[in-house]
Motif scaffolding. Structure first.
Motif, short mmCIF file in Angstrom:
data_model
loop_
_atom_site.label_atom_id
_atom_site.label_comp_id
_atom_site.label_asym_id
_atom_site.label_seq_id
_atom_site.Cartn_x
_atom_site.Cartn_y
_atom_site.Cartn_z
N ALA A 1 73.31 13.62 -106.41
CA ALA A 1 72.42 13.30 -105.29
C ALA A 1 71.09 14.00 -105.53
O ALA A 1 71.06 15.20 -105.83
N LEU A 2 69.99 13.26 -105.41
CA LEU A 2 68.66 13.83 -105.61
C LEU A 2 68.02 14.12 -104.26
O LEU A 2 68.07 13.29 -103.34
N VAL A 3 67.42 15.30 -104.14
CA VAL A 3 66.84 15.72 -102.86
C VAL A 3 65.37 16.08 -103.03
O VAL A 3 64.96 16.61 -104.07
N ALA A 4 64.59 15.81 -102.02
CA ALA A 4 63.16 16.12 -102.04
C ALA A 4 62.94 17.60 -101.76
O ALA A 4 63.76 18.26 -101.11
N ASP A 5 61.82 18.13 -102.24
CA ASP A 5 61.50 19.52 -101.98
C ASP A 5 61.42 19.82 -100.48
O ASP A 5 61.81 20.90 -100.03
N ASP A 6 60.89 18.88 -99.71
CA ASP A 6 60.80 19.10 -98.25
C ASP A 6 62.19 19.28 -97.65
O ASP A 6 62.38 20.10 -96.73
N ALA A 7 63.17 18.54 -98.15
CA ALA A 7 64.54 18.67 -97.65
C ALA A 7 65.14 20.02 -98.03
O ALA A 7 65.88 20.63 -97.26
N ILE A 8 64.83 20.48 -99.24
CA ILE A 8 65.31 21.79 -99.67
C ILE A 8 64.72 22.88 -98.78
O ILE A 8 65.43 23.79 -98.32
N ARG A 9 63.44 22.79 -98.52
CA ARG A 9 62.78 23.79 -97.66
C ARG A 9 63.37 23.76 -96.25
O ARG A 9 63.62 24.81 -95.64
N SER A 10 63.63 22.57 -95.73
CA SER A 10 64.21 22.45 -94.39
C SER A 10 65.60 23.09 -94.34
O SER A 10 65.96 23.76 -93.36
N ALA A 11 66.39 22.86 -95.38
CA ALA A 11 67.73 23.46 -95.43
C ALA A 11 67.65 24.98 -95.51
O ALA A 11 68.42 25.69 -94.86
N GLN A 12 66.71 25.46 -96.29
CA GLN A 12 66.51 26.91 -96.43
C GLN A 12 66.16 27.53 -95.07
O GLN A 12 66.72 28.57 -94.68
N LEU A 13 65.27 26.89 -94.34
CA LEU A 13 64.86 27.42 -93.03
C LEU A 13 65.96 27.30 -92.00
O LEU A 13 66.13 28.17 -91.14
N LEU A 14 66.74 26.21 -92.05
CA LEU A 14 67.87 26.07 -91.13
C LEU A 14 68.90 27.17 -91.35
O LEU A 14 69.44 27.74 -90.38
N LEU A 15 69.19 27.47 -92.59
CA LEU A 15 70.16 28.54 -92.87
C LEU A 15 69.71 29.86 -92.27
O LEU A 15 70.52 30.61 -91.74
N TRP A 16 68.42 30.14 -92.36
CA TRP A 16 67.92 31.38 -91.80
C TRP A 16 67.89 31.34 -90.27
O TRP A 16 68.33 32.27 -89.60
N ARG A 17 67.41 30.24 -89.72
CA ARG A 17 67.28 30.12 -88.26
C ARG A 17 68.63 30.13 -87.55
O ARG A 17 68.82 30.83 -86.55
N ASP A 18 69.58 29.36 -88.05
CA ASP A 18 70.84 29.16 -87.33
C ASP A 18 71.97 30.09 -87.76
O ASP A 18 72.92 30.31 -87.00
N TYR A 19 71.89 30.62 -88.99
CA TYR A 19 73.00 31.44 -89.50
C TYR A 19 72.55 32.81 -89.99
O TYR A 19 73.40 33.62 -90.36
N ARG A 20 71.25 33.05 -90.00
CA ARG A 20 70.69 34.28 -90.56
C ARG A 20 71.16 34.49 -92.00
O ARG A 20 71.45 35.59 -92.43
N ILE A 21 71.19 33.38 -92.75
CA ILE A 21 71.51 33.41 -94.17
C ILE A 21 70.20 33.25 -94.95
O ILE A 21 69.51 32.25 -94.80
N ALA A 22 69.88 34.26 -95.75
CA ALA A 22 68.64 34.23 -96.54
C ALA A 22 68.94 33.61 -97.90
O ALA A 22 69.52 34.25 -98.77
N SER A 23 68.56 32.35 -98.07
CA SER A 23 68.82 31.62 -99.31
C SER A 23 67.51 31.32 -100.02
O SER A 23 66.51 30.99 -99.38
N GLU A 24 67.53 31.39 -101.32
CA GLU A 24 66.39 30.90 -102.09
C GLU A 24 66.43 29.37 -102.08
O GLU A 24 67.46 28.78 -101.70
#
Length: 323
Positions: A262-285
């Motif tokens: 599955a190919l994902v756009a950079d905007d989707a990667i950034r959104s996932a990164q921010l969701l992990l921090w916002r909703d789970y306090r998981i700091a992901s690169e």
């Protein structure tokens, strides 16, 4: 249905190899936890996160690094590796704990956080060019002149088997926690070592879906071409998912045991990164959040009732970038 590996053509890395790697490295790596995602993340499905970003050195790469150094003879010249960052941190850590010298070649795009982490483990850092492939070429020349052992980040059976321990652990802990057997796992792809290890463990039993940035799609391109090919690399996740060409060993596993990419756009990667921090306090690169991006953006659409595993594979990130 899971992809069935051909019985006439054995995979270059087997479950037995992964079992042996587990026995070898289990006292040196962290058994990272599972987390059940909130129900609204993918309504109608059960999603489990494997928190491999909590591994020593901040990523799954530590498993492959230890398996290399514990299964091969290390010369007096020590070890060397090329890395976008995470493999370098992991190799430096493994070398330090096992008493070996290490010199790590990184590309210019490597993050300051990762370079600092490599140096903190006592390894020497050398800038090896603009991109990962340039760093690998510089690493190869150093090994030839010094006699140092190359620890390849993905194209080595020891590396792939070490990364496959993630899946063995995950399967055991899913059962122990009563979460049920997984139907599908989403795995980010750089050079292919992680997805190959996971696929070698679960071949024919669980759907393994690789996830790549649209701007860094070496496995997808190889599967289309029928062989590894060079691809351009331009992505927010290039420092961890920025291999120009998939490894030959990972490709041999993936073409028979990975369902699709599955190919994902950079905007989707950034959104996932921010969701992990916002909703789970998981700091992901960014690379660590790429697998989740496939689910959130609809690039992977699970069926009703499907049990989906998402591997969060790297956490070497400056927390200030998550605000």
């Amino acid at each position: 249905m899971p992809v069935q590996a051909s019985p006439a053509e054995a995979l270059p890395v087997t479950r037995a190899d992964i079992e042996a790697a587990h026995a070898r490295i289990r006292d040196h790596v962290r058994r990272t936890p599972l987390l059940r995602a909130d129900a609204d993340l993918a309504p109608g499905c059960a999603v489990t996160f494997k928190l491999e970003l909590m591994q020593h050195a901040g990523s799954f790469k530590t498993r492959g690094a230890f398996n290399n150094l514990l299964s091969r003879e290390v010369p007096a010249a020590g070890v060397t590796a090329a890395s976008g960052g995470n493999h370098g941190v992991a190799t430096a850590l493994a070398a330090s704990r096992l008493g070996h010298r290490a010199r790590i070649f990184v590309p210019e795009i490597a993050s300051k956080v990762k370079i600092a982490a490599i140096r903190a483990q006592g390894a020497e850092v050398a800038i090896g060019g603009a991109r990962y492939a340039d760093a690998q070429a510089a690493c190869d020349l150093h090994a030839q002149s010094s006699g140092a052992l190359i620890v390849h980040p993905f194209d080595s059976t020891a590396t792939v088997a070490g990364q496959g321990v993630v899946a063995k652990e995950w399967e055991e802990d899913q059962a122990a926690l009563g979460l049920g057997a997984l139907d599908t796992v989403l795995i980010a792809v750089g050079g292919g070592g992680l997805v190959a290890g996971v696929a070698a463990w679960w071949a024919g039993r669980v759907n393994v879906v690789g996830v790549e940035p649209e701007g860094s799609r070496c496995l997808d391109a190889a599967l289309v071409a029928g062989e590894p090919v060079d691809v351009p690399v331009e992505s927010i996740a290039a420092d961890s998912l920025g291999a120009r060409r998939v490894g030959q060993i990972p490709f041999q596993v993936a073409r028979r045991a990975v369902d699709h990419v599955a190919l994902v756009a950079d905007d989707a990667i950034r959104s996932a990164q921010l969701l992990l921090w916002r909703d789970y306090r998981i700091a992901s690169e960014p690379g660590g959040a790429a697998a989740l991006a496939a689910l959130l953006s609809g690039r992977y659409r699970p069926q009703a009732g499907e049990r989906v595993g998402v591997l969060l594979c790297g956490g070497n990130v400056d927390p200030a970038t998550l605000a």
